[in-house]
Design an enzyme around this catalytic site. Structure first.
Site, PDB file in Angstrom:
ATOM      1  N   GLY A  98       0.872  -1.151   0.055  1.00 44.97           N
ATOM      2  CA  GLY A  98      -0.171   0.005   0.163  1.00 44.97           C
ATOM      3  C   GLY A  98       0.823   1.426  -0.046  1.00 44.97           C
ATOM      4  N   SER A  99       0.530   2.263   0.667  1.00 46.93           N
ATOM      5  CA  SER A  99       0.898   3.679   0.638  1.00 46.93           C
ATOM      6  C   SER A  99       2.464   3.662   1.193  1.00 46.93           C
ATOM      7  CB  SER A  99       0.133   4.697   1.509  1.00 46.93           C
ATOM      8  OG  SER A  99      -1.052   4.548   0.686  1.00 46.93           O
ATOM      9  N   THR A 100       2.752   2.516   2.075  1.00 50.99           N
ATOM     10  CA  THR A 100       4.164   2.740   2.514  1.00 50.99           C
ATOM     11  C   THR A 100       5.163   2.610   1.375  1.00 50.99           C
ATOM     12  OG1 THR A 100       4.323   0.319   2.723  1.00 50.99           O
ATOM     13  CG2 THR A 100       3.680   1.638   4.743  1.00 50.99           C
ATOM     14  N   PHE A 101       4.530   2.166   0.160  1.00 49.87           N
ATOM     15  CA  PHE A 101       5.600   2.182  -1.112  1.00 49.87           C
ATOM     16  C   PHE A 101       5.695   3.457  -1.649  1.00 49.87           C
ATOM     17  CE2 PHE A 101       6.453   1.053  -5.470  1.00 49.87           C
ATOM     18  CZ  PHE A 101       7.714   0.500  -5.514  1.00 49.87           C
ATOM     19  N   LYS A 102       4.974   4.319  -1.178  1.00 49.78           N
ATOM     20  CA  LYS A 102       5.056   5.839  -1.691  1.00 49.78           C
ATOM     21  C   LYS A 102       6.433   6.383  -1.497  1.00 49.78           C
ATOM     22  CE  LYS A 102       0.263   6.633  -1.683  1.00 49.78           C
ATOM     23  NZ  LYS A 102      -0.902   7.180  -0.985  1.00 49.78           N
TER      24      LYS A 102
END
Length: 484
Positions: free
Chosen positions: A213-217
């Site tokens: 999810g958004s941790t990959f941002k």
């Protein structure tokens, strides 16, 4: 000589010769295979004829050996706080192949490692006294993670960014390795554990890759800064909201319609976790540049040994532009383990450098002499520039102080915390409970730690499932324990 007798003699000699050839073949060529066969009872008898060497955490053995009753296997493995350390130790079983550190260092722990033999052992062919595995685990951080995860299904990893030492590796629900050690009782425990739908034998810390999810941002932001697409985390981006996925009529929206995501800077986009900004950023960069940065952090590494072989975290290939956009927010076919996301935070925390993560400090012989030192062998690799790392640390601090990660705050003078939340979709059209993620770092004085937490399933209502709600409190507990 009678012709018939001569022929019979030759035939008999040929039979004897064939038997000699077969015996030689079995002894010298098949002997090793037969000796190593897992069904060879003599191997188990030899392994458990003496107490095994121990796995040590903070100077104390978390393993042991006990005398068995009514068995030709004289000793069995025992564990102290078995469920707490199961993701680290694995199990050494009289009935099943050993796992985790028990499996990797089986020869060291049972005394058959050739490095343990003395000259006298070699002359007498005596099995050497077993060695010891000294881990990097901090018992306080390990327990903090285990207690904070509680009844949830999830995994957590903590790393010292400066040394690469893994301070905690926890998987829940866990299991007691002691139930698998005795051949007389292991069968029923094995069936029960494998039938459990929560899969307690799965190591979710190291070997359960799921959409991050958004941790990959953070990875996408690092790629954009390193490539020069944006010069700083405070430069406005070119990002419409909503953002129509390329080649489709499907609009990608943000979790909060009121979030200031239109043309938001990287700092603001991380603070509010703007999907539109990072989806478009991934498309603008192109999948090859995003993949190159992801691989620097450790994605797509099929030989990540810590020394347990971690499951590969994946940034995919062959995507179209719409799929590339979804990959930018840690969806489509992007997967990661908690170990991998902890490595991302560790590299950013350590000024852009990543020290090889490792679970073992050193291995020693029975006398305590070091056979191999893993701290000395740790390799440091430059992942991103010092400037990029500093900017992203600053943006991660904003996430915790003013954004979606406020549950990770730690009060105290001189304590700095930065993080990134993630809530990854699960199932077709997000029909199943989402995965909650949080990756972070914290510093206080000369202490530093990087953490990643993944909650795969919990009893929380679906509306309450978020990285900040479920995963950040676990990370906070781990970071507090590490900084004490």
């Amino acid at each position: 000589m009678n012709k018939t007798i001569r022929r019979a003699s030759v035939f008999a000699l040929l039979l004897v010769f064939a038997l000699l050839v077969r015996a030689t073949w079995v002894q010298f060529y098949e002997g090793r295979a037969l000796a190593d066969d897992q069904h060879n009872r003599r191997n188990a008898i030899q392994t458990y004829a003496e107490p095994l060497g121990n796995i040590v955490v903070a100077g104390r053995a978390v393993t042991g050996s006990a005398v068995t009753e009514d068995s030709d296997l004289e000793y069995r493995r025992t564990y102290t706080n078995g469920p707490l350390y199961a993701a680290v130790t694995g199990y050494a079983s009289q009935a099943y192949a050993p796992t985790q550190l028990e499996g990797i260092y089986a020869d060291l722990l049972n005394g058959t490692d050739t490095r343990l033999k003395t000259v006298l052992d070699t002359l007498t062919n005596k099995r050497a006294d077993p060695g010891t595995v000294v881990t990097t685990i901090d018992p306080d951080v390990q327990k903090a993670a285990y207690d904070a995860l509680g009844d949830t299904k999830g995994g957590a990893v903590a790393i010292d960014p400066r040394t690469g030492r893994i301070l905690a590796a926890v998987s829940t629900p866990s299991y007691d390795p002691s139930t698998l050690t005795d051949a007389n009782t292991a069968g029923s425990a094995w069936k029960r554990l494998n039938a459990d739908p929560d899969k307690p034998l799965t190591n979710r810390a190291l070997r359960q890759p799921l959409p991050p999810g958004s941790t990959f941002k953070l990875v996408v932001a690092a790629a954009a800064l390193e490539d020069g697409l944006y010069s700083s985390v405070d430069e406005p981006t070119v990002s419409p909201s909503p953002y129509t996925l390329p080649g489709t009529v499907t609009p990608l929206r943000n979790e909060s319609a009121s979030a200031p995501c239109t043309n938001a800077s990287i700092r603001v986009a991380l603070q509010y976790s703007c999907n539109t900004v990072f989806a478009k950023m991934a498309v603008d960069l192109g999948q090859d540049k995003v993949r190159a940065t992801a691989e620097k952090f450790g994605f797509n590494d099929r030989a990540l040994d810590v020394p347990v072989r971690a499951y590969t975290s994946v940034y995919p290939t062959g995507m179209d532009r719409a799929q590339t956009a979804l990959s930018g927010i840690g969806q489509f076919d992007v997967t990661a383990t908690p170990l991998q996301m902890a490595m991302v935070s560790a590299a950013l925390a350590d000024d852009g450098e990543l020290v090889t993560p490792h679970l073992v400090d050193r291995i020693t012989d029975a006398g305590g002499d070091t056979l191999e030192d893993y701290d000395d062998g740790a390799r440091t690799t430059r992942i991103v520039s010092s400037r990029t790392a500093a900017q992203l640390r600053s943006a991660m601090q904003t996430v915790v102080e003013e954004g979606t990660g406020t549950n990770a705050r730690i009060a105290g003078v001189g304590v700095t915390v930065g993080g990134k939340t993630g809530t990854a979709q699960h199932g077709e059209n997000n029909s199943k409970t989402p995965y909650a993620w949080f990756t972070s770092y914290a510093t206080s004085g000369d202490k530093q730690v990087a953490v990643a937490v993944m909650v795969e399933q919990s009893d929380a209502a679906r509306s309450e499932v978020s990285g900040n709600g479920l995963a950040a409190p676990v990370a906070r507990a781990m970071m507090k324990a590490a900084l004490q």
